[in-house]
Design an enzyme around this catalytic site. Structure first.
Site, short mmCIF file in Angstrom:
data_model
loop_
_atom_site.label_atom_id
_atom_site.label_comp_id
_atom_site.label_asym_id
_atom_site.label_seq_id
_atom_site.Cartn_x
_atom_site.Cartn_y
_atom_site.Cartn_z
N TYR A 174 2.99 30.49 5.43
CA TYR A 174 2.45 30.47 3.88
C TYR A 174 3.30 29.58 4.33
CZ TYR A 174 -0.55 34.56 5.40
OH TYR A 174 -0.94 35.38 6.14
N GLU A 233 -9.51 34.34 13.62
CA GLU A 233 -9.91 33.85 15.47
C GLU A 233 -10.84 34.49 15.05
OE1 GLU A 233 -6.71 34.25 18.45
OE2 GLU A 233 -5.94 32.76 18.16
N HIS A 270 -0.83 44.56 7.38
CA HIS A 270 -1.45 44.16 8.83
C HIS A 270 -1.82 45.60 9.73
CE1 HIS A 270 -0.17 39.71 8.46
NE2 HIS A 270 -0.51 40.03 7.68
#
Ligand SMILES: [Ca+2]
Length: 387
Positions: free
Chosen positions: A274, A253, A155
């Site tokens: 997950y 999104e 990330h």
């Protein structure tokens, strides 16, 4: 015998076989563009920028940057690229040529920056000049380092957008950032850069009109917060920033980040953990938190984002938004209720026949779309109009 009589005369199995034969001759037409390979043999290419005279600048995630000239193979790796923490999702990521590159030869690039000591890493944004012979980066300056550095190879976010006001460049850059996966709660706190979009001047200083300038305990580079992991961002012609972010399992999104606004992660989400199970309270909306313009369930794992401003593919595509899917290997052509604005009306899958992870999409100076495919033999593709 007329076709209608022939059909009535056939037993069902013959009709079914005939139907399949017709379908085989007319496969579903997912391809409305013809991909042309500009360059191949790129190792996990991540970002592409456009240089004058039809040249490209491409990053490879392991830590290399190359120039691609028309008709030539990718150059040797440029000298002067700083060390990157190339592990997991980390490495050399996005690249952008300054709008005034022809005069100043300035490029910006972002990457996972190793800590000077003590381990850990974070996303950084650097500026450099490309040497006159296209062989090296010079005058390197790191103009932003995400704080704090943590031990994670996930990330990093990392798309760079040159800001414009009233249609002209205003000397500012947006950088979209991830929350490093292990630090998702940080996305709601303003004392760090995890899960944030930041806005800085091109010299690394902080614009005085950033929303949290002067607020005690808040980092002044922050533009918006509550994001998860953004790997696509672009500007609409009116200067509005559009971006997308990966959700967890489900809930990717599209957002249009407004200054100072909270986009909700990890308090609200349309995704789940997950393997299943709710995140936090398992809620999708809350007062004071922005709803996305659009979300995907299941996740498409989006990367890269571009508006088409040209008419190279016909009027109907002008003003559409294009997003790469890593997970399903297609380019998403998104029709909006009005060009460059409004709601998502429909989605159309392109390049399904290529079947590769789409890492970046940009419109080139020639008005055509370009994509990068992300694998060990990645390609830069030019999308020609027509089937
Ligand atoms: Ca959100």
């Amino acid at each position: 015998m007329p076709p209608s009589q022939w059909i009535r005369a056939q037993p069902a199995p013959v009709l079914i076989a005939a139907l399949f034969a017709v379908l085989a001759c007319h496969p579903a037409q997912s391809q409305a563009v013809r991909p042309e390979t500009v360059a191949a043999g790129l190792e996990n290419p991540w970002g592409v920028a456009f240089l004058p005279e039809g040249r490209f600048l491409v990053t490879e995630r392991p830590g290399r940057m190359r120039v691609i000239a028309p008709g030539a193979k990718p150059s040797a790796p440029l000298a002067g690229v700083p060390p990157v923490a190339a592990s997991g999702q980390g490495g050399l990521l996005d690249v952008l040529a300054d709008s005034d590159f022809a005069r100043n030869r300035t490029v910006y690039f972002c990457y996972s920056e190793p800590a000077a000591s003590g381990g850990g890493n974070s996303t950084a944004l650097a500026r450099a000049t490309l040497s006159a012979d296209d062989s090296r980066l010079e005058n390197l300056k790191v103009i932003f380092s995400q704080k704090p550095k943590v031990s994670s190879n996930l990330h990093f976010g990392c798309r760079i957008v040159e800001s414009r006001t009233g249609g002209t460049v205003d000397g500012k850059l947006f950088l979209v950032l991830g929350e490093r996966f292990s630090r998702k709660e940080d996305a709601q706190n303003l004392d760090n850069h995890h899960g944030k979009i930041v806005r800085i001047n091109k010299d690394g200083s902080v614009p005085k009109d950033n929303p949290f300038v002067g607020r005690a305990g808040a980092l002044p580079e922050i533009w918006s917060y509550g994001h998860r992991n953004a790997q696509g961002a672009t500007l609409a012609p009116d200067g509005t920033l559009w971006m997308h972010e990966h959700g967890p399992q489900g809930g990717d999104e599209i957002n249009l980040p407004k200054p100072g606004a909270n986009y909700g992660w990890p308090v609200i989400t349309y995704g789940e953990n997950y393997g299943g199970g709710k995140i936090g309270e398992g809620i999708t909306e809350k007062a004071g938190m922005q709803q996305p313009l659009h979300y995907w369930v299941p996740s498409i794992a989006p990367s890269g984002m571009a508006f088409l401003t040209s008419e190279r593919y016909g009027k109907a595509w002008q003003g559409n938004l294009f997003v790469g899917s890593l997970k399903f290997g297609y380019l998403d052509r998104i029709e909006l209720s009005a060009p460059f604005s409004g709601k998502v009306v429909s989605e159309n899958k392109l390049l399904t026949e290529v079947g590769e992870r789409i890492r970046d999409v940009k419109q080139g100076p020639d008005g055509l779309l370009y994509v990068l495919t992300d694998n060990s033999n990645g390609k830069l593709l030019r999308l020609l109009p027509g089937r």
